[in-house]
Scaffold this motif. Sequence first.
Motif, PDB file in Angstrom:
ATOM      1  N   THR A  91       0.834  -1.204   0.000  1.00  0.00           N
ATOM      2  CA  THR A  91       0.000   0.000   0.000  1.00  0.00           C
ATOM      3  C   THR A  91       0.864   1.246   0.000  1.00  0.00           C
ATOM      4  O   THR A  91       1.735   1.423   0.857  1.00  0.00           O
ATOM      5  CB  THR A  91      -0.926  -0.002   1.231  1.00  0.00           C
ATOM      6  N   ALA A  92       0.640   2.116  -0.988  1.00  0.00           N
ATOM      7  CA  ALA A  92       1.451   3.320  -1.146  1.00  0.00           C
ATOM      8  C   ALA A  92       0.936   4.117  -2.337  1.00  0.00           C
ATOM      9  O   ALA A  92       0.108   3.621  -3.112  1.00  0.00           O
ATOM     10  CB  ALA A  92       2.919   2.966  -1.368  1.00  0.00           C
ATOM     11  N   VAL A  93       1.466   5.318  -2.474  1.00  0.00           N
ATOM     12  CA  VAL A  93       1.302   6.071  -3.718  1.00  0.00           C
ATOM     13  C   VAL A  93       2.461   5.665  -4.622  1.00  0.00           C
ATOM     14  O   VAL A  93       3.620   5.694  -4.193  1.00  0.00           O
ATOM     15  CB  VAL A  93       1.310   7.588  -3.476  1.00  0.00           C
ATOM     16  N   TYR A  94       2.126   5.287  -5.836  1.00  0.00           N
ATOM     17  CA  TYR A  94       3.139   4.832  -6.789  1.00  0.00           C
ATOM     18  C   TYR A  94       3.398   5.941  -7.808  1.00  0.00           C
ATOM     19  O   TYR A  94       2.466   6.467  -8.409  1.00  0.00           O
ATOM     20  CB  TYR A  94       2.674   3.559  -7.488  1.00  0.00           C
ATOM     21  N   TYR A  95       4.689   6.249  -7.994  1.00  0.00           N
ATOM     22  CA  TYR A  95       5.107   7.322  -8.881  1.00  0.00           C
ATOM     23  C   TYR A  95       5.877   6.776 -10.077  1.00  0.00           C
ATOM     24  O   TYR A  95       6.785   5.936  -9.916  1.00  0.00           O
ATOM     25  CB  TYR A  95       6.012   8.307  -8.144  1.00  0.00           C
ATOM     26  N   CYS A  96       5.557   7.274 -11.231  1.00  0.00           N
ATOM     27  CA  CYS A  96       6.318   6.986 -12.445  1.00  0.00           C
ATOM     28  C   CYS A  96       7.465   7.984 -12.516  1.00  0.00           C
ATOM     29  O   CYS A  96       7.274   9.180 -12.234  1.00  0.00           O
ATOM     30  CB  CYS A  96       5.401   7.118 -13.654  1.00  0.00           C
ATOM     31  N   VAL A  97       8.647   7.501 -12.924  1.00  0.00           N
ATOM     32  CA  VAL A  97       9.835   8.348 -12.942  1.00  0.00           C
ATOM     33  C   VAL A  97      10.644   8.122 -14.206  1.00  0.00           C
ATOM     34  O   VAL A  97      10.507   7.087 -14.869  1.00  0.00           O
ATOM     35  CB  VAL A  97      10.734   8.063 -11.708  1.00  0.00           C
ATOM     36  N   ALA A  98      11.486   9.102 -14.509  1.00  0.00           N
ATOM     37  CA  ALA A  98      12.368   8.991 -15.671  1.00  0.00           C
ATOM     38  C   ALA A  98      13.752   9.498 -15.313  1.00  0.00           C
ATOM     39  O   ALA A  98      13.890  10.472 -14.560  1.00  0.00           O
ATOM     40  CB  ALA A  98      11.807   9.782 -16.846  1.00  0.00           C
ATOM     41  N   SER A  99      14.764   8.831 -15.893  1.00  0.00           N
ATOM     42  CA  SER A  99      16.150   9.163 -15.582  1.00  0.00           C
ATOM     43  C   SER A  99      17.024   8.994 -16.810  1.00  0.00           C
ATOM     44  O   SER A  99      16.714   8.189 -17.702  1.00  0.00           O
ATOM     45  CB  SER A  99      16.661   8.236 -14.471  1.00  0.00           C
ATOM     46  N   SER A 100      18.151   9.723 -16.822  1.00  0.00           N
ATOM     47  CA  SER A 100      19.142   9.522 -17.867  1.00  0.00           C
ATOM     48  C   SER A 100      20.199   8.507 -17.436  1.00  0.00           C
ATOM     49  O   SER A 100      21.071   8.161 -18.231  1.00  0.00           O
ATOM     50  CB  SER A 100      19.805  10.860 -18.217  1.00  0.00           C
ATOM     51  N   TRP A 101      20.107   8.021 -16.189  1.00  0.00           N
ATOM     52  CA  TRP A 101      20.992   6.984 -15.691  1.00  0.00           C
ATOM     53  C   TRP A 101      20.355   5.624 -15.964  1.00  0.00           C
ATOM     54  O   TRP A 101      19.137   5.506 -15.980  1.00  0.00           O
ATOM     55  CB  TRP A 101      21.214   7.155 -14.190  1.00  0.00           C
ATOM     56  N   THR A 102      21.169   4.607 -16.098  1.00  0.00           N
ATOM     57  CA  THR A 102      20.658   3.293 -16.470  1.00  0.00           C
ATOM     58  C   THR A 102      20.178   2.513 -15.255  1.00  0.00           C
ATOM     59  O   THR A 102      20.977   2.121 -14.416  1.00  0.00           O
ATOM     60  CB  THR A 102      21.719   2.467 -17.222  1.00  0.00           C
ATOM     61  N   VAL A 103      18.871   2.321 -15.189  1.00  0.00           N
ATOM     62  CA  VAL A 103      18.169   1.517 -14.185  1.00  0.00           C
ATOM     63  C   VAL A 103      18.710   1.660 -12.763  1.00  0.00           C
ATOM     64  O   VAL A 103      18.810   0.698 -12.003  1.00  0.00           O
ATOM     65  CB  VAL A 103      18.089   0.019 -14.572  1.00  0.00           C
TER      66      VAL A 103
END
Length: 123
Positions: A91-103
């Motif tokens: 249970t949580a708020v789930y956030y989508c994210v983006a990065s220029s670093w690899t995984v």
Amino acid sequence: QVQLVESGGGLVQAGDSLRLTCAASGLPYTYDTMGWFRQAPGTAREFVAAISWSGGSKNYADSVKGRFTISRDNAKSTVYLQMNSLKPEDTAVYYCVASSWTVVAGADRYNYWGQGTQVTVSS
């Protein structure tokens, strides 16, 4: 303008499944790692999963390995999080994210964040 829009959250029972979707737009081409973080009330944001542009590299938090699967459809600029065998502690708020670093797993490596979608798992 960068937009990451999450959907698919909801209220489910323990053991159920959910699939989260993140629709991305406006991302610079170098931001090719997509991922998910989550945050429960009173806790810090926690890394969940990340995927490279090709999908060949994935990274998962130990707490979700074997239960969650991250995938992406680059033609649709969309990333997914399939969550199976859900537990109340998911249970949580789930956030989508983006990065220029690899995984990577560090929150400070992610420059773009969505508004979040609530996932609630009842026991």
